[in-house]
Design an enzyme around this catalytic site. Structure first.
Site, PDB file in Angstrom:
ATOM      1  N   SER A   1      18.295   2.132   0.413  1.00 51.28           N
ATOM      2  CA  SER A   1      18.057   3.509  -0.005  1.00 51.28           C
ATOM      3  C   SER A   1      19.388   4.232  -0.176  1.00 51.28           C
ATOM      4  CB  SER A   1      17.231   4.213   1.073  1.00 51.28           C
ATOM      5  OG  SER A   1      17.232   5.592   0.832  1.00 51.28           O
ATOM      6  N   SER A   2      19.403   5.218  -1.080  1.00 54.55           N
ATOM      7  CA  SER A   2      20.650   5.972  -1.290  1.00 54.55           C
ATOM      8  C   SER A   2      21.039   6.765  -0.036  1.00 54.55           C
ATOM      9  CB  SER A   2      20.493   6.926  -2.474  1.00 54.55           C
ATOM     10  OG  SER A   2      19.457   7.846  -2.223  1.00 54.55           O
TER      11      SER A   2
ATOM     12  N   HIS B   1       8.436  14.956   0.835  1.00 53.98           N
ATOM     13  CA  HIS B   1       9.773  15.155   0.273  1.00 53.98           C
ATOM     14  C   HIS B   1       9.698  16.273  -0.764  1.00 53.98           C
ATOM     15  CE1 HIS B   1      10.588  10.816   1.627  1.00 53.98           C
ATOM     16  NE2 HIS B   1      11.189  11.657   2.443  1.00 53.98           N
TER      17      HIS B   1
ATOM     18  N   ARG C   1       0.826  -1.221   0.000  1.00 53.05           N
ATOM     19  CA  ARG C   1       0.000   0.000   0.000  1.00 53.05           C
ATOM     20  C   ARG C   1       0.853   1.260   0.000  1.00 53.05           C
ATOM     21  NH1 ARG C   1      -4.699   0.316   3.951  1.00 53.05           N
ATOM     22  NH2 ARG C   1      -3.004   0.999   5.306  1.00 53.05           N
TER      23      ARG C   1
ATOM     24  N   ASN D   1      16.066   9.167  -4.775  1.00 48.83           N
ATOM     25  CA  ASN D   1      14.784   9.775  -4.360  1.00 48.83           C
ATOM     26  C   ASN D   1      13.686   9.353  -5.327  1.00 48.83           C
ATOM     27  OD1 ASN D   1      15.784  11.553  -2.254  1.00 48.83           O
ATOM     28  ND2 ASN D   1      16.770  12.650  -3.912  1.00 48.83           N
TER      29      ASN D   1
ATOM     30  N   TRP E   1      12.278  26.400   0.094  1.00 50.31           N
ATOM     31  CA  TRP E   1      13.229  26.303   1.206  1.00 50.31           C
ATOM     32  C   TRP E   1      14.643  26.047   0.698  1.00 50.31           C
ATOM     33  CZ3 TRP E   1      10.247  22.787   5.244  1.00 50.31           C
ATOM     34  CH2 TRP E   1       9.123  23.496   5.672  1.00 50.31           C
TER      35      TRP E   1
ATOM     36  N   ARG F   1      20.175  16.984  -6.926  1.00 52.96           N
ATOM     37  CA  ARG F   1      19.514  15.743  -6.528  1.00 52.96           C
ATOM     38  C   ARG F   1      19.084  14.944  -7.753  1.00 52.96           C
ATOM     39  NH1 ARG F   1      21.487  17.111  -2.499  1.00 52.96           N
ATOM     40  NH2 ARG F   1      20.600  17.450  -0.436  1.00 52.96           N
TER      41      ARG F   1
HETATM   42  N1  LIG Z   1      10.176   6.882  -1.218  1.00 49.54           N
HETATM   43  C1  LIG Z   1      11.454   7.028  -1.527  1.00 49.54           C
HETATM   44  O1  LIG Z   1      11.889   8.118  -1.979  1.00 49.54           O
HETATM   45  C2  LIG Z   1      12.396   5.873  -1.371  1.00 49.54           C
HETATM   46  C3  LIG Z   1      13.710   6.048  -1.799  1.00 49.54           C
HETATM   47  C4  LIG Z   1      14.612   5.007  -1.638  1.00 49.54           C
HETATM   48  C5  LIG Z   1      14.204   3.820  -1.055  1.00 49.54           C
HETATM   49  N2  LIG Z   1      12.917   3.672  -0.654  1.00 49.54           N
HETATM   50  C6  LIG Z   1      12.558   2.416   0.020  1.00 49.54           C
HETATM   51  O2  LIG Z   1      11.381   1.849  -0.490  1.00 49.54           O
HETATM   52  C7  LIG Z   1      10.669   1.189   0.548  1.00 49.54           C
HETATM   53  C8  LIG Z   1       9.220   1.661   0.563  1.00 49.54           C
HETATM   54  O3  LIG Z   1       9.188   3.072   0.679  1.00 49.54           O
HETATM   55  P1  LIG Z   1       7.845   3.913   0.404  1.00 49.54           P
HETATM   56  O4  LIG Z   1       8.274   5.273   0.044  1.00 49.54           O
HETATM   57  O5  LIG Z   1       6.943   3.148  -0.491  1.00 49.54           O
HETATM   58  O6  LIG Z   1       7.241   3.963   1.882  1.00 49.54           O
HETATM   59  P2  LIG Z   1       5.713   4.106   2.339  1.00 49.54           P
HETATM   60  O7  LIG Z   1       4.908   4.759   1.253  1.00 49.54           O
HETATM   61  O8  LIG Z   1       5.733   4.733   3.681  1.00 49.54           O
HETATM   62  O9  LIG Z   1       5.235   2.602   2.485  1.00 49.54           O
HETATM   63  C9  LIG Z   1       5.753   1.765   3.469  1.00 49.54           C
HETATM   64  C10 LIG Z   1       4.880   0.549   3.616  1.00 49.54           C
HETATM   65  O10 LIG Z   1       5.425  -0.265   4.643  1.00 49.54           O
HETATM   66  C11 LIG Z   1       4.363  -0.845   5.352  1.00 49.54           C
HETATM   67  N3  LIG Z   1       4.742  -1.098   6.736  1.00 49.54           N
HETATM   68  C12 LIG Z   1       5.404  -0.266   7.594  1.00 49.54           C
HETATM   69  N4  LIG Z   1       5.511  -0.849   8.805  1.00 49.54           N
HETATM   70  C13 LIG Z   1       4.908  -2.067   8.704  1.00 49.54           C
HETATM   71  C14 LIG Z   1       4.670  -3.123   9.619  1.00 49.54           C
HETATM   72  N5  LIG Z   1       5.090  -3.058  10.878  1.00 49.54           N
HETATM   73  N6  LIG Z   1       4.001  -4.220   9.184  1.00 49.54           N
HETATM   74  C15 LIG Z   1       3.566  -4.293   7.902  1.00 49.54           C
HETATM   75  N7  LIG Z   1       3.766  -3.328   6.981  1.00 49.54           N
HETATM   76  C16 LIG Z   1       4.419  -2.225   7.391  1.00 49.54           C
HETATM   77  C17 LIG Z   1       3.225   0.146   5.314  1.00 49.54           C
HETATM   78  O11 LIG Z   1       2.017  -0.586   5.367  1.00 49.54           O
HETATM   79  P3  LIG Z   1       0.552   0.045   5.699  1.00 49.54           P
HETATM   80  O12 LIG Z   1       0.312   1.109   4.670  1.00 49.54           O
HETATM   81  O13 LIG Z   1      -0.386  -1.073   5.562  1.00 49.54           O
HETATM   82  O14 LIG Z   1       0.658   0.611   7.084  1.00 49.54           O
HETATM   83  C18 LIG Z   1       3.450   0.866   3.988  1.00 49.54           C
HETATM   84  O15 LIG Z   1       2.590   0.362   3.001  1.00 49.54           O
HETATM   85  C19 LIG Z   1      11.430   1.472   1.843  1.00 49.54           C
HETATM   86  O16 LIG Z   1      12.242   0.369   2.160  1.00 49.54           O
HETATM   87  C20 LIG Z   1      12.302   2.657   1.491  1.00 49.54           C
HETATM   88  O17 LIG Z   1      13.502   2.659   2.202  1.00 49.54           O
HETATM   89  C21 LIG Z   1      11.996   4.666  -0.804  1.00 49.54           C
END
Ligand SMILES: NC(=O)c1ccc[n+]([C@@H]2O[C@H](COP(=O)([O-])OP(=O)(O)OC[C@H]3O[C@@H](n4cnc5c(N)ncnc54)[C@H](OP(=O)(O)O)[C@@H]3O)[C@@H](O)[C@H]2O)c1
Length: 314
Positions: free
Chosen positions: A109-110, A181, A14, A167, A204, A211
């Site tokens: 992640s970076s 972000h 999700r 990012n 800001w 980036r």
């Molecule tokens: N966004 C970026 O810019 C970025 C960049 C580099 C790497 N990443 C990596 O990509 C991955 C996902 O990032 P995102 O941006 O998609 O984050 P996000 O939108 O916050 O989504 C994180 C997901 O993790 C689930 N989650 C968190 N805690 C949990 C738990 N205890 N049990 C089950 N599910 C859990 C949440 O589920 P629910 O919604 O059901 O609560 C949510 O769907 C991460 O590992 C992040 O480090 C992201």
């Protein structure tokens, strides 16, 4: 070829990244795609995770579940950032090992590279220097995940691979006025300014930091590509391989949103690292190419946010 008949589990389906991976699997016509919300399956709970894997025995696992957040959240909840992420990783990797998962992809992640690593960032710079102190607990957990994937490969022969995305922005992004972000924040500012006929938008920082950005659908495509074509112990950077200044980003978003007023840069806000760019040679060598240009992805996101804004203000 990833088999159509296999069972795919997208942990965190999700979230922005997990949802993009889920869509990409659906677009391939796969039907056995599992996803559970954190309410249905708390991945911090080892017994619940073991039971889930015992029941479904997923063949391919994408680990996009994590506790993520901006600098404020990282600083106010450092304990949760290290605990939640270690638990989620440990539980999934161990359950996948026990229940015969064929292949698993871990998302790092970076932002876990050493604070002062040379640019562009090569994968071998991981663990070579001190981390950015504000997100150290998160980074240490993610580094543990990458090390665990390698260790399980070495000891148990598990096909676990790790990725380091830049990012990410796109569908499902966070457009919160304070907790978002940079891309989400700028899109909100410029779309709102156009709607409200504002003459100036404040940004800001000085606008000079450089980036790199990638659309979440491109990240998802890269994850599927690596699941299919890469099986090494070394983590793989995922990015566009090009960067631009925050000023250039803001000007592009302003233009695409139809904002005709002035941009003012407030240097009272910190800039952060001057440059953050990934070396994507390893990814390129696997044959992957970006499909969504930054301009095209931003235009899409602006349209998506206009829908959100219309609902908010209805
Ligand atoms: N966004 C970026 O810019 C970025 C960049 C580099 C790497 N990443 C990596 O990509 C991955 C996902 O990032 P995102 O941006 O998609 O984050 P996000 O939108 O916050 O989504 C994180 C997901 O993790 C689930 N989650 C968190 N805690 C949990 C738990 N205890 N049990 C089950 N599910 C859990 C949440 O589920 P629910 O919604 O059901 O609560 C949510 O769907 C991460 O590992 C992040 O480090 C992201």
């Amino acid at each position: 070829m990833l088999p159509e008949s296999a069972t795919y589990y997208v942990a965190g389906h999700r979230g922005m990244v997990g949802a993009a991976i889920h869509r990409a699997l659906q677009a391939k016509g796969f039907s056995n795609i599992l996803g559970k919300s954190s309410k249905e399956l708390d991945l911090r709970n080892p017994l619940a995770v073991q039971a889930f894997f015992a029941e479904h025995k997923p063949h391919y696992v994408f680990m996009a579940a994590a506790k993520v957040g901006g600098i404020g959240a990282n600083m106010s909840e450092p304990g949760s950032f290290i605990y939640d992420n270690l638990q989620i990783q440990n539980n999934i990797m161990e359950a996948a090992r026990i229940h015969g998962t064929k292949k698993l992809l871990f998302l790092g992640s970076s932002c876990i590279y050493p604070k002062l690593a040379p640019q562009p960032l090569k994968e071998e710079y991981l663990l070579t220097g001190p981390l950015e102190p504000t997100n150290e607990p998160y980074a240490v957990a993610k580094l543990a995940g990458i090390t665990m994937a390698k260790a399980y490969r070495k000891q148990y022969g598990c096909s676990y691979i790790s990725t380091l995305p830049c990012n990410i922005y796109g569908t499902g992004d966070n457009y919160h006025p304070f907790n978002s972000h940079v891309v989400g924040a700028l899109i909100r500012k410029f779309v709102t300014a156009v709607e409200q006929n504002a003459q100036e938008v404040e940004i800001w920082g000085t606008g000079s930091p450089l980036r790199e950005f990638l659309h979440c659908d491109d990240l998802a495509a890269a994850c599927l590509h690596l699941m299919e074509h890469y099986d090494g112990e070394d983590p793989v950077n995922i990015g566009s391989g090009t960067d631009l200044s925050i000023r250039a980003l803001a000007e592009t978003i302003a233009e695409l949103a139809g904002f005709k007023g002035a941009l003012s840069f407030n240097d009272q806000y910190p800039d952060g690292t001057p440059r953050k760019l990934l070396d994507i040679s390893r990814l390129k060598n696997t044959g992957w190419n970006q499909a969504i240009s930054l301009r095209e992805g931003l235009a899409r996101s602006i349209e998506e946010f206009k829908g959100i804004y219309a609902t908010e203000t209805a």
